[in-house]
Scaffold this motif. Structure first.
Motif, PDB file in Angstrom:
ATOM      1  N   THR A 175     -23.556  -0.407 -80.742  1.00  0.00           N
ATOM      2  CA  THR A 175     -24.452   0.536 -80.351  1.00  0.00           C
ATOM      3  C   THR A 175     -24.834   1.139 -82.071  1.00  0.00           C
ATOM      4  O   THR A 175     -26.226   0.936 -81.920  1.00  0.00           O
ATOM      5  CB  THR A 175     -24.177   1.902 -79.278  1.00  0.00           C
ATOM      6  OG1 THR A 175     -22.735   1.092 -78.946  1.00  0.00           O
ATOM      7  CG2 THR A 175     -24.541   2.845 -79.291  1.00  0.00           C
ATOM      8  N   LEU A 185     -31.690  -0.732 -77.644  1.00  0.00           N
ATOM      9  CA  LEU A 185     -30.249   0.207 -76.949  1.00  0.00           C
ATOM     10  C   LEU A 185     -30.377   1.070 -75.471  1.00  0.00           C
ATOM     11  O   LEU A 185     -30.048  -0.010 -74.992  1.00  0.00           O
ATOM     12  CB  LEU A 185     -30.329   1.865 -77.515  1.00  0.00           C
ATOM     13  CG  LEU A 185     -29.747   1.761 -78.842  1.00  0.00           C
ATOM     14  CD1 LEU A 185     -30.210   3.237 -80.043  1.00  0.00           C
ATOM     15  CD2 LEU A 185     -28.500   2.744 -78.865  1.00  0.00           C
ATOM     16  N   TYR A 205     -31.358  -3.350 -70.399  1.00  0.00           N
ATOM     17  CA  TYR A 205     -30.315  -3.764 -69.517  1.00  0.00           C
ATOM     18  C   TYR A 205     -30.213  -5.056 -68.935  1.00  0.00           C
ATOM     19  O   TYR A 205     -31.164  -6.048 -69.030  1.00  0.00           O
ATOM     20  CB  TYR A 205     -30.701  -2.815 -68.113  1.00  0.00           C
ATOM     21  CG  TYR A 205     -29.735  -3.168 -67.078  1.00  0.00           C
ATOM     22  CD1 TYR A 205     -28.698  -2.340 -66.859  1.00  0.00           C
ATOM     23  CD2 TYR A 205     -30.224  -4.405 -65.897  1.00  0.00           C
ATOM     24  CE1 TYR A 205     -27.867  -3.018 -65.884  1.00  0.00           C
ATOM     25  CE2 TYR A 205     -29.572  -4.266 -65.101  1.00  0.00           C
ATOM     26  CZ  TYR A 205     -28.111  -3.259 -64.900  1.00  0.00           C
ATOM     27  OH  TYR A 205     -27.317  -3.949 -63.656  1.00  0.00           O
ATOM     28  N   PRO A 206     -29.256  -5.753 -69.039  1.00  0.00           N
ATOM     29  CA  PRO A 206     -27.986  -5.353 -69.456  1.00  0.00           C
ATOM     30  C   PRO A 206     -27.551  -5.201 -70.753  1.00  0.00           C
ATOM     31  O   PRO A 206     -27.882  -5.196 -71.437  1.00  0.00           O
ATOM     32  CB  PRO A 206     -27.149  -5.964 -68.848  1.00  0.00           C
ATOM     33  CG  PRO A 206     -27.659  -7.703 -68.777  1.00  0.00           C
ATOM     34  CD  PRO A 206     -28.725  -7.324 -68.509  1.00  0.00           C
ATOM     35  N   PRO A 207     -26.755  -3.854 -70.780  1.00  0.00           N
ATOM     36  CA  PRO A 207     -26.190  -3.047 -72.511  1.00  0.00           C
ATOM     37  C   PRO A 207     -26.168  -4.854 -73.179  1.00  0.00           C
ATOM     38  O   PRO A 207     -25.435  -5.712 -73.436  1.00  0.00           O
ATOM     39  CB  PRO A 207     -25.244  -2.640 -72.666  1.00  0.00           C
ATOM     40  CG  PRO A 207     -25.029  -2.355 -71.358  1.00  0.00           C
ATOM     41  CD  PRO A 207     -25.790  -3.571 -70.119  1.00  0.00           C
ATOM     42  N   LYS A 208     -27.162  -5.466 -74.421  1.00  0.00           N
ATOM     43  CA  LYS A 208     -27.153  -6.404 -75.451  1.00  0.00           C
ATOM     44  C   LYS A 208     -25.226  -6.864 -76.128  1.00  0.00           C
ATOM     45  O   LYS A 208     -25.059  -5.598 -76.226  1.00  0.00           O
ATOM     46  CB  LYS A 208     -27.777  -6.387 -75.946  1.00  0.00           C
ATOM     47  CG  LYS A 208     -29.300  -6.742 -76.258  1.00  0.00           C
ATOM     48  CD  LYS A 208     -30.409  -7.088 -76.572  1.00  0.00           C
ATOM     49  CE  LYS A 208     -31.742  -7.808 -76.099  1.00  0.00           C
ATOM     50  NZ  LYS A 208     -33.095  -7.585 -77.097  1.00  0.00           N
ATOM     51  N   LEU A 209     -25.181  -7.626 -76.457  1.00  0.00           N
ATOM     52  CA  LEU A 209     -24.102  -7.985 -77.320  1.00  0.00           C
ATOM     53  C   LEU A 209     -24.047  -8.935 -78.492  1.00  0.00           C
ATOM     54  O   LEU A 209     -23.499  -8.683 -79.156  1.00  0.00           O
ATOM     55  CB  LEU A 209     -22.545  -8.413 -75.945  1.00  0.00           C
ATOM     56  CG  LEU A 209     -22.324  -7.918 -74.815  1.00  0.00           C
ATOM     57  CD1 LEU A 209     -21.002  -8.775 -74.015  1.00  0.00           C
ATOM     58  CD2 LEU A 209     -21.059  -7.086 -75.691  1.00  0.00           C
ATOM     59  N   TYR A 221     -22.657  -3.066 -66.797  1.00  0.00           N
ATOM     60  CA  TYR A 221     -21.694  -4.435 -66.868  1.00  0.00           C
ATOM     61  C   TYR A 221     -21.274  -4.710 -65.499  1.00  0.00           C
ATOM     62  O   TYR A 221     -21.473  -5.693 -64.876  1.00  0.00           O
ATOM     63  CB  TYR A 221     -21.303  -5.179 -67.741  1.00  0.00           C
ATOM     64  CG  TYR A 221     -21.361  -5.864 -68.859  1.00  0.00           C
ATOM     65  CD1 TYR A 221     -22.354  -7.393 -68.954  1.00  0.00           C
ATOM     66  CD2 TYR A 221     -22.244  -5.511 -70.379  1.00  0.00           C
ATOM     67  CE1 TYR A 221     -23.121  -8.065 -69.484  1.00  0.00           C
ATOM     68  CE2 TYR A 221     -22.723  -5.288 -71.554  1.00  0.00           C
ATOM     69  CZ  TYR A 221     -23.826  -6.969 -71.172  1.00  0.00           C
ATOM     70  OH  TYR A 221     -23.833  -7.697 -71.749  1.00  0.00           O
ATOM     71  N   TYR A 228     -24.261  -4.439 -63.593  1.00  0.00           N
ATOM     72  CA  TYR A 228     -25.389  -6.207 -63.346  1.00  0.00           C
ATOM     73  C   TYR A 228     -23.964  -7.170 -63.309  1.00  0.00           C
ATOM     74  O   TYR A 228     -24.673  -7.699 -62.612  1.00  0.00           O
ATOM     75  CB  TYR A 228     -25.399  -6.227 -65.080  1.00  0.00           C
ATOM     76  CG  TYR A 228     -26.069  -8.130 -65.674  1.00  0.00           C
ATOM     77  CD1 TYR A 228     -26.996  -7.927 -65.273  1.00  0.00           C
ATOM     78  CD2 TYR A 228     -25.744  -8.876 -66.053  1.00  0.00           C
ATOM     79  CE1 TYR A 228     -27.758  -8.730 -65.272  1.00  0.00           C
ATOM     80  CE2 TYR A 228     -25.628 -10.094 -66.295  1.00  0.00           C
ATOM     81  CZ  TYR A 228     -27.405 -10.183 -66.212  1.00  0.00           C
ATOM     82  OH  TYR A 228     -28.225 -11.453 -66.637  1.00  0.00           O
ATOM     83  N   LEU A 245     -21.756   0.927 -71.978  1.00  0.00           N
ATOM     84  CA  LEU A 245     -21.077  -0.788 -71.315  1.00  0.00           C
ATOM     85  C   LEU A 245     -20.305  -1.035 -70.316  1.00  0.00           C
ATOM     86  O   LEU A 245     -21.310  -1.368 -69.523  1.00  0.00           O
ATOM     87  CB  LEU A 245     -20.353  -1.191 -72.835  1.00  0.00           C
ATOM     88  CG  LEU A 245     -20.278  -2.711 -73.151  1.00  0.00           C
ATOM     89  CD1 LEU A 245     -21.434  -3.684 -73.347  1.00  0.00           C
ATOM     90  CD2 LEU A 245     -19.681  -2.882 -74.079  1.00  0.00           C
ATOM     91  N   VAL A 256     -26.728   4.648 -71.570  1.00  0.00           N
ATOM     92  CA  VAL A 256     -26.791   2.632 -72.590  1.00  0.00           C
ATOM     93  C   VAL A 256     -25.079   2.294 -72.727  1.00  0.00           C
ATOM     94  O   VAL A 256     -25.044   1.642 -73.390  1.00  0.00           O
ATOM     95  CB  VAL A 256     -27.266   3.746 -74.067  1.00  0.00           C
ATOM     96  CG1 VAL A 256     -28.487   4.305 -74.221  1.00  0.00           C
ATOM     97  CG2 VAL A 256     -26.173   4.377 -74.688  1.00  0.00           C
TER      98      VAL A 256
END
Lengths: 299, 269
Positions: free
Chosen positions: B27, B35, B38-42, A148, A151, A144, A142
């Motif tokens: 988080t 959670l 992908y990609p981690p959400k902002l 990124y 990605y 960050l 998970v």
């Protein structure tokens, strides 16, 4: 981080008759002395026994054999080497970055409390929790940063793989403790008398000359003090590395503190761990003694 | 224009230093689905589910950890101040104890406490102090006392000598000066000392790890319990860390100016 706070020779008023006022210092002195003497004596005793898993009743005295085993143990010296390599790396980086940041803040944001407080925030956090925060930030599930990186740039990095784990740990320590150097150096910068700059300016010195001839010499002892303290603290790192790697993979990131913890509490060999502790204690005393002399030189 | 660039630079520095903490807050507010995105959400719809879980879950005694940390840190800080305040007064206003007591206490912090883990563990085992708050308080005192001592010495140094001398001439006993005259003059510094001691104890990890099993576990150790054999519970651990860290984070705003004062030794003019 405390030694530098006290101006050694400062006179705090003339001597006063202090009869009957020993009660002011007795509780503290007794508490510290009794704890220290007891703990040290008991450590020495344990180090001479083969106590296992906390079973002191059935332990035998084995003389110096624990010390012999530790001093000839490859794992012990490897952890010493790791601690040394780790603490030197972080101290150099933190001192350099810390000076740059504090000078920058001093030049452009002098007296700005909010900026300064936000800069200091990392040193107020528990090192163990800061470690866990970075685990959340850097893991491949998970996290960050890896998310990124992959990605946006198509870079797939596992920050915890054996090849780069050392750099990851150094970077995390730098993130948390550079602000400590900033705190001390910035405080020292604030202490430079304005007249010094004015006089230099009138004499026609340019800003580079002022930096090299006035600013750096003036705060130099604070920089030395701050980085010695950082070195001593980093040498015995435990919390952050323990929660991130547990000293692994294998014993790749085992600091001396983690080594002692593992021997004493995971393998249950408390006699052996005490012997290692005493060796570390003697070493730290020598280092601290020299560091204190450096720190006090200013006064 | 250059001002704007400087502001951007300083914001970047602050962001980089605080990204681990900011990310934990993000988080902790993500739903289970967000959670693993992908990609981690902002940007996402925040949820307080993880906070609810850690406070109500029967498997993780988060409330117990929280109250343990709070009680241990408060009691340790109070006793650290009670022990060091008279000694600090003695050192400044009797000008004694600088040769032995002061270096003894300040050098305490340079001793790696891991050395004492074995004797403490074995003696606690003998007297039944393992997994008790009292046991942790006793050890945290060794961590906090050097901090409190140095800070209070610095703060008492700033008390005008005339005040104490006048009180002495008026016939006030030393004990009376210490109890009724000094504390009101440096009350905000005493609060700052309390807060710093509190943070040090709150943040302590090694002894909480070694000496607690279940009843006396503090937050720093409790947070690691969300890393289980079946994997890490990212949402819950983030919520636990966020709560544990917000306390020192907020307190920093109060102690910040005392930190500079203490470190610059009153020499800034």
């Amino acid at each position: 981080m405390d030694a530098i706070l006290i101006n050694k020779n400062q006179k705090g008023g003339e001597k006063i008759k202090s009869k009957g006022n020993y009660s002011f210092i007795m509780p503290l002195t007794l508490f510290i002395l009794v704890s220290l003497v007891f703990l040290l004596a008991f450590t020495v005793y344990i180090s001479l026994t083969n106590v296992k898993f906390g079973d002191l009743q059935n332990a035998d005295l084995v003389g110096m054999s624990n010390f012999q085993s530790i001093l000839t143990s490859k794992d012990f010296w490897n952890s010493m080497k790791f601690s040394l390599k780790f603490s030197l790396s972080v101290t150099i980086l933190e001192t350099f970055l810390g000076f740059l940041i504090s000078y920058y803040i001093y030049k452009h944001f002098k007296g700005n409390k909010i900026i300064f407080t936000l800069l200091l925030a990392p040193i107020m956090m528990a090192p163990s929790l800061y470690g866990l925060m970075n685990r959340i930030l850097l893991n491949n599930f998970v996290g960050l940063i890896p998310g990124y990186l992959s990605y946006l740039f198509g870079i797939n990095i596992d920050f915890f793989n054996p090849n780069i784990i050392f750099y990851t740990l150094v970077a995390i320590d730098v993130l948390q403790w550079t602000p400590f150097i900033v705190l001390i150096v910035y405080s020292a910068l604030l202490g430079i008398p304005k007249q010094l700059f004015e006089a230099a300016y009138i004499d026609g010195a340019n800003s580079f000359q002022i930096l090299m001839k006035i600013t750096i010499p003036y705060v130099f002892s604070s920089i030395v003090a701050a980085s010695s303290l950082r070195f001593l603290e980093a040498f015995r790192s435990f919390d952050t590395i323990y929660v991130l790697t547990g000293g692994g993979p294998g014993d790749l990131t085992t600091t001396i503190s983690i080594y002692i913890y593992k021997v004493g509490f995971q393998f249950g060999r408390q006699g052996l761990a005490s012997a290692a502790g005493l060796i570390l204690f003697l070493l730290m005393m020598i280092l601290t003694f020299n560091a204190t002399r450096l720190i006090y030189r200013r006064w | 224009m250059t001002r704007i660039i400087h502001i951007i630079v300083v914001i970047l520095i602050i962001l980089v230093l605080n990204i681990p903490f900011l990310n934990v807050i993000l988080t902790s507010l993500k739903s289970k689905v967000d959670l693993v995105n992908y990609p981690p959400k902002l940007v996402f719809k925040p949820t307080f589910d993880h906070y609810k879980t850690i406070f109500t879950s029967g498997t993780f005694h988060f409330r117990l950890f929280l109250s343990n940390s709070f009680i241990i840190a408060s009691v340790t800080s109070i006793f650290s101040i009670l022990l060091t305040l008279p000694a600090a007064y003695y050192i400044i206003f009797f000008n004694k104890g600088r040769k032995i007591l002061l270096p003894l206490v300040t050098n305490l912090r340079s001793i790696p406490l891991i050395i004492f883990a074995m004797p403490i563990y074995l003696s606690y085992k003998t007297v039944g102090l393992i997994d008790t708050r009292l046991g942790l308080v006793l050890i945290h005192l060794l961590v906090d006392i050097p901090v409190a001592f140095v800070l209070l010495i610095n703060f008492i140094q700033n008390v005008p000598k005339e005040v104490v001398e006048a009180a002495r001439i008026d016939g006030a006993s030393e004990r009376r000066i210490l109890i009724t005259i000094i504390p009101p003059m440096i009350s905000s510094s005493i609060v700052a000392t309390f807060i710093l001691c509190f943070i040090y104890s709150w943040n302590e990890f090694l002894f909480a790890l070694i000496l607690s099993i279940k009843k006396a576990t503090t937050l720093t150790v409790g947070a690691t319990l969300f890393i289980t054999a079946w994997g890490v519970q990212w949402g819950e651990i983030s919520a636990a860390i966020a709560i544990s860290s917000i306390v020192p984070f907020v307190l920093t705003f109060y102690v910040q100016k005392y930190l500079i004062e203490a470190y610059s030794g009153g020499s800034k003019e």
